[in-house]
Design a protein around this motif. Structure first.
Motif, PDB file in Angstrom:
ATOM      1  N   THR A 322       5.161   5.616 -22.763  1.00  0.00           N
ATOM      2  CA  THR A 322       5.121   7.077 -22.772  1.00  0.00           C
ATOM      3  C   THR A 322       5.336   7.611 -21.356  1.00  0.00           C
ATOM      4  OG1 THR A 322       2.733   7.210 -22.396  1.00  0.00           O
ATOM      5  CG2 THR A 322       3.502   7.009 -24.689  1.00  0.00           C
ATOM      6  N   TRP A 323       5.739   8.868 -21.280  1.00  0.00           N
ATOM      7  CA  TRP A 323       5.982   9.452 -19.961  1.00  0.00           C
ATOM      8  C   TRP A 323       4.708   9.578 -19.134  1.00  0.00           C
ATOM      9  CZ3 TRP A 323      10.091  10.306 -16.967  1.00  0.00           C
ATOM     10  CH2 TRP A 323      11.354  10.114 -17.537  1.00  0.00           C
ATOM     11  N   PRO A 324       3.565   9.962 -19.692  1.00  0.00           N
ATOM     12  CA  PRO A 324       2.336   9.950 -18.878  1.00  0.00           C
ATOM     13  C   PRO A 324       2.020   8.559 -18.337  1.00  0.00           C
ATOM     14  CG  PRO A 324       2.018  11.289 -20.833  1.00  0.00           C
ATOM     15  CD  PRO A 324       3.340  10.606 -21.006  1.00  0.00           C
ATOM     16  N   ASP A 325       2.253   7.507 -19.151  1.00  0.00           N
ATOM     17  CA  ASP A 325       2.030   6.145 -18.665  1.00  0.00           C
ATOM     18  C   ASP A 325       3.008   5.812 -17.549  1.00  0.00           C
ATOM     19  OD1 ASP A 325      -0.052   5.710 -20.372  1.00  0.00           O
ATOM     20  OD2 ASP A 325       1.161   4.739 -21.930  1.00  0.00           O
ATOM     21  N   ARG A 326       4.239   6.281 -17.656  1.00  0.00           N
ATOM     22  CA  ARG A 326       5.217   6.050 -16.591  1.00  0.00           C
ATOM     23  C   ARG A 326       4.758   6.708 -15.286  1.00  0.00           C
ATOM     24  NH1 ARG A 326      11.269   6.719 -19.323  1.00  0.00           N
ATOM     25  NH2 ARG A 326      10.759   5.772 -21.339  1.00  0.00           N
ATOM     26  N   GLY A 327       4.228   7.929 -15.398  1.00  0.00           N
ATOM     27  CA  GLY A 327       3.761   8.621 -14.203  1.00  0.00           C
ATOM     28  C   GLY A 327       2.621   7.887 -13.538  1.00  0.00           C
ATOM     29  N   ARG A 328       1.673   7.384 -14.334  1.00  0.00           N
ATOM     30  CA  ARG A 328       0.546   6.645 -13.754  1.00  0.00           C
ATOM     31  C   ARG A 328       1.020   5.337 -13.133  1.00  0.00           C
ATOM     32  NH1 ARG A 328      -2.184   9.128 -18.230  1.00  0.00           N
ATOM     33  NH2 ARG A 328      -1.428   7.519 -19.653  1.00  0.00           N
ATOM     34  N   ALA A 329       1.961   4.682 -13.792  1.00  0.00           N
ATOM     35  CA  ALA A 329       2.493   3.426 -13.246  1.00  0.00           C
ATOM     36  C   ALA A 329       3.249   3.674 -11.944  1.00  0.00           C
ATOM     37  CB  ALA A 329       3.405   2.759 -14.276  1.00  0.00           C
ATOM     38  N   PHE A 330       3.966   4.791 -11.885  1.00  0.00           N
ATOM     39  CA  PHE A 330       4.706   5.121 -10.671  1.00  0.00           C
ATOM     40  C   PHE A 330       3.759   5.303  -9.483  1.00  0.00           C
ATOM     41  CE2 PHE A 330       6.523   8.376  -7.843  1.00  0.00           C
ATOM     42  CZ  PHE A 330       7.702   7.735  -7.481  1.00  0.00           C
ATOM     43  N   LEU A 331       2.682   6.075  -9.687  1.00  0.00           N
ATOM     44  CA  LEU A 331       1.731   6.308  -8.601  1.00  0.00           C
ATOM     45  C   LEU A 331       1.050   5.018  -8.170  1.00  0.00           C
ATOM     46  CD1 LEU A 331       0.031   9.662  -9.711  1.00  0.00           C
ATOM     47  CD2 LEU A 331       1.715   9.323  -7.906  1.00  0.00           C
ATOM     48  N   SER A 332       0.696   4.182  -9.131  1.00  0.00           N
ATOM     49  CA  SER A 332       0.016   2.935  -8.779  1.00  0.00           C
ATOM     50  C   SER A 332       0.951   1.944  -8.090  1.00  0.00           C
ATOM     51  CB  SER A 332      -0.588   2.293 -10.033  1.00  0.00           C
ATOM     52  OG  SER A 332       0.428   1.923 -10.953  1.00  0.00           O
ATOM     53  N   SER A 333       2.267   2.117  -8.264  1.00  0.00           N
ATOM     54  CA  SER A 333       3.232   1.212  -7.638  1.00  0.00           C
ATOM     55  C   SER A 333       3.610   1.632  -6.229  1.00  0.00           C
ATOM     56  CB  SER A 333       4.506   1.126  -8.493  1.00  0.00           C
ATOM     57  OG  SER A 333       4.231   0.630  -9.784  1.00  0.00           O
ATOM     58  N   LEU A 334       3.257   2.845  -5.840  1.00  0.00           N
ATOM     59  CA  LEU A 334       3.614   3.314  -4.504  1.00  0.00           C
ATOM     60  C   LEU A 334       2.762   2.639  -3.441  1.00  0.00           C
ATOM     61  CD1 LEU A 334       3.991   7.186  -4.970  1.00  0.00           C
ATOM     62  CD2 LEU A 334       5.817   5.532  -4.568  1.00  0.00           C
ATOM     63  N   THR A 335       3.385   2.238  -2.381  1.00  0.00           N
ATOM     64  CA  THR A 335       2.664   1.773  -1.195  1.00  0.00           C
ATOM     65  C   THR A 335       2.897   2.804  -0.095  1.00  0.00           C
ATOM     66  OG1 THR A 335       4.574   0.383  -0.656  1.00  0.00           O
ATOM     67  CG2 THR A 335       2.707  -0.666  -1.734  1.00  0.00           C
ATOM     68  N   LEU A 336       1.818   3.301   0.454  1.00  0.00           N
ATOM     69  CA  LEU A 336       1.873   4.481   1.305  1.00  0.00           C
ATOM     70  C   LEU A 336       1.790   4.117   2.778  1.00  0.00           C
ATOM     71  CD1 LEU A 336      -0.502   6.784  -0.763  1.00  0.00           C
ATOM     72  CD2 LEU A 336       1.947   6.381  -1.049  1.00  0.00           C
ATOM     73  N   ILE A 337       2.431   4.935   3.583  1.00  0.00           N
ATOM     74  CA  ILE A 337       2.450   4.744   5.026  1.00  0.00           C
ATOM     75  C   ILE A 337       1.822   5.965   5.671  1.00  0.00           C
ATOM     76  CG2 ILE A 337       3.917   4.192   7.008  1.00  0.00           C
ATOM     77  CD1 ILE A 337       6.128   3.528   4.956  1.00  0.00           C
ATOM     78  N   THR A 338       0.894   5.730   6.571  1.00  0.00           N
ATOM     79  CA  THR A 338       0.323   6.866   7.295  1.00  0.00           C
ATOM     80  C   THR A 338       1.365   7.404   8.258  1.00  0.00           C
ATOM     81  OG1 THR A 338      -0.587   5.366   8.943  1.00  0.00           O
ATOM     82  CG2 THR A 338      -2.019   5.972   7.118  1.00  0.00           C
ATOM     83  N   PRO A 339       1.431   8.725   8.442  1.00  0.00           N
ATOM     84  CA  PRO A 339       2.513   9.289   9.242  1.00  0.00           C
ATOM     85  C   PRO A 339       2.452   8.942  10.709  1.00  0.00           C
ATOM     86  CG  PRO A 339       0.949  10.996   8.586  1.00  0.00           C
ATOM     87  CD  PRO A 339       0.595   9.765   7.827  1.00  0.00           C
ATOM     88  N   ALA A 340       1.331   8.371  11.193  1.00  0.00           N
ATOM     89  CA  ALA A 340       1.252   8.040  12.614  1.00  0.00           C
ATOM     90  C   ALA A 340       1.945   6.729  12.937  1.00  0.00           C
ATOM     91  CB  ALA A 340      -0.207   7.951  13.050  1.00  0.00           C
ATOM     92  N   ALA A 341       2.274   5.926  11.929  1.00  0.00           N
ATOM     93  CA  ALA A 341       2.813   4.591  12.187  1.00  0.00           C
ATOM     94  C   ALA A 341       4.316   4.567  12.046  1.00  0.00           C
ATOM     95  CB  ALA A 341       2.199   3.595  11.202  1.00  0.00           C
ATOM     96  N   LYS A 342       4.979   3.731  12.846  1.00  0.00           N
ATOM     97  CA  LYS A 342       6.411   3.517  12.706  1.00  0.00           C
ATOM     98  C   LYS A 342       6.679   2.592  11.535  1.00  0.00           C
ATOM     99  CE  LYS A 342       7.601   3.890  17.614  1.00  0.00           C
ATOM    100  NZ  LYS A 342       8.243   3.204  18.737  1.00  0.00           N
ATOM    101  N   PRO A 343       7.772   2.808  10.794  1.00  0.00           N
ATOM    102  CA  PRO A 343       8.069   1.927   9.670  1.00  0.00           C
ATOM    103  C   PRO A 343       8.207   0.471  10.095  1.00  0.00           C
ATOM    104  CG  PRO A 343       9.434   3.894   9.588  1.00  0.00           C
ATOM    105  CD  PRO A 343       8.721   3.912  10.889  1.00  0.00           C
TER     106      PRO A 343
END
Length: 565
Positions: A322-343
């Protein structure tokens, strides 16, 4: 020139140094002190024009007497970049600086928000169910998500590209005013194979889906209309930012105007890069860094699993998901970078996986002061152009109040001025007659600021008005709001708060009852000067500017004639 991502520690050091500088005061070498502050951030730290401007407006201008206008600050920043100062540019930032040339001027819309809204409304009338379904099929999204885009339109016979129909959608500034319309064609119309083109005269802005700020979880800021719709379909709060041709600081300025800091205090903001655009990682990181000056939990990310963008990831999931499940899976798959760090410093991992936080963090810094408070900002119009412009008045209340003009209601003490005002605001909010005679021409969102009668008296008067006119107060929900405390309008910061309050709640008319108490409170102006136009004029002018900056079409304050002679 050194390339790289702006560092949070450099911005923090710049803010501290600005706080240590002496304020710019009129007749005390004020120009020199402003230029010195501009040299500090634009040359010493090497920040680009927009970021240098933001720092000066937030962390230097509030202490200046009087505050500088936006145009003056930008002028001094450009002079600092052109003339330079001691040492190489960026010497206070380990030799790094950003931007090889002065920031180009942001393209401004050539039409008013009202005209753009009328154009968008016109095209929306041609969006049939078939055209809506066709767009959903092209985007591979459920058709219901299109309902979240206000004034989505269709042009089936495009004269510039015969046989190539297009869909239209409005883009707005940070306060929700429509500043342009983007056309999405079936087939490519640009040399680079792109099928999107802004309508002539448009300025690029944000796509703000209906209800985007409601709900729990992070706010995901994406680059593109289709990505935003995909996130909406997945139940993700999302805003579409401007395209890659716009400067990160320009994008961040609009986003900061749109997002209420207190609303995101305990939630996250994620700036998503577009994987197929060169430099998008740096752009997303810089936008996130600038936003982090005002919001506590800001990160940036790239689409997971090597997907090009959010829409590609969400539309390639298993069909039975379902699309709500896709949205939750998308958020859980993201790996986030703090803006102070260089990639490049993060290795293969882009930070920690997203985990919503419930812990509020520090408050945002002081709000930005009004851009033109107390400073003349001329913009002469050629006479031939002036005579071609449309200055016709439009009635807000027929034969009583016109749009985009101030109005003063005055009279002797105890002549029912507050009662008349309450009857007036109810009429404007319901598009009915006021005083059983004057017709309100349209239904407008009104804010009544009343600090003299008290809430009990206001409620009693309003109840009698509604009862006499057969109006259910519930029908005014969303169109009429009441604030029972008066702002000290002689304080520039109060004008900023008023401007942001009006913009946040999308108020179109504001009435202040009584205005004289608001104008005299919080400052050095005393009651014996209330009858002096030379004292009241600048305060009223500041109020006009605050209302204009918030996009108001009319603001009628009230005051007692006995206070003004």
């Amino acid at each position: 020139m050194q390339n790289g991502i702006l560092h949070a520690d450099a911005i923090d050091r710049a803010r501290q140094k600005l706080a240590d500088l002496p304020a710019s005061v009129l007749h005390d070498n004020g120009n020199g002190k402003l230029f010195g502050a501009a040299l500090l951030v634009a040359w010493g730290f090497g920040f680009d024009e927009q970021l240098a401007f933001d720092l000066l407006m937030h962390h230097f201008n509030p202490r200046c007497i009087p505050p500088w206008s936006e145009a003056e600050i930008r002028k001094y920043v450009r002079q600092a970049i052109t003339k330079g100062g001691d040492g190489p540019r960026g010497h206070l930032n380990n030799g790094q600086w950003f931007g090889s040339r002065p920031t180009p001027a942001v393209r401004k819309p050539t039409k008013s928000p009202e005209v753009w809204r009328g154009t968008a409304t016109y095209y929306s009338t041609f969006l049939t169910a078939q055209a809506r379904q066709e767009l959903a099929d092209i985007l591979k999204l459920p058709v219901t998500c299109l309902n979240q885009i206000e004034l989505l339109g269709y042009n089936g016979d495009h004269r510039a590209h015969p046989g190539n129909a297009c869909w239209t959608y409005p883009e707005t500034d940070g306060f929700g005013n429509i500043i342009g319309i983007v056309q999405r064609f079936r087939n490519p119309v640009n040399d680079d194979g792109d099928n999107k083109r802004a309508m002539k005269g448009s300025a690029r802005g944000l796509v703000l889906p209906l209800g985007w700020g409601v709900g729990e979880g992070p706010l995901v800021i994406v680059e593109g209309f289709g990505d935003c719709l995909a996130c909406v379909a997945g139940g993700i709060a999302s805003i579409a930012r401007m395209n890659k041709t716009q400067l990160p600081a320009t994008v961040a300025a609009m986003l900061k105007a749109a997002i209420e800091p207190s609303a995101r205090k305990g939630l996250g903001i994620i700036v998503l890069a577009d994987a197929d655009d060169a430099g998008e990682d740096s752009r997303a990181a810089e936008i996130a860094l600038i936003l982090s000056l005002d919001f506590p939990n800001v990160t940036w990310a790239v689409p997971p699993n090597n997907a090009k963008d959010a829409r590609e990831w969400l539309t390639t999931r298993p069909d039975d998901e379902t699309w709500p499940d896709r949205g939750r899976a998308f958020l859980s798959s993201l790996t986030l970078i703090t803006p102070a760090a260089k990639p490049e410093d993060e290795g293969d991992g882009h930070g920690d996986a997203f985990e919503p936080t419930e812990t509020p963090t520090a408050e945002s810094p002081p709000v930005e002061p009004p851009a033109k408070n107390g400073v003349w900002n001329p913009a002469p119009i050629d006479f031939a152009d002036f005579m071609k412009m449309d200055f016709r008045h439009e009635w807000l209340v027929r034969k009583l109040i016109v749009m985009r003009e101030p109005c003063i209601i005055f009279g002797p003490s105890k002549t029912l001025k507050t009662s008349v005002v309450i009857d007036l605001v109810i009429s404007i909010a319901t598009k009915t007659q006021t005083l059983n005679y004057f017709d309100a021409m349209s239904c407008r969102r009104v804010l009544l600021i009343s600090g003299e009668s008290g809430p009990a008296s206001l409620q009693s008067i309003a109840a009698r008005v509604c009862d006499a006119r057969g109006i259910d107060p519930e029908t005014l929900r969303g169109n009429l709001a009441i604030e029972c405390s008066l702002p000290p309008l002689s304080d520039p910061l109060a004008l900023v708060i008023l401007r942001e309050l009006l913009a946040k709640h999308r108020r179109e008319v504001v009435i202040i009852d009584p205005a004289y108490l608001a104008l005299l409170s919080g400052g050095t102006t005393s009651a014996d000067k209330a009858s002096n136009l030379f004292h009241m004029g600048p305060l009223l002018a500041g109020l006009v500017e605050a209302c204009t900056a918030a996009g108001l079409t009319s603001w009628p304050p009230t005051r007692s004639a006995s206070r003004f002679g």
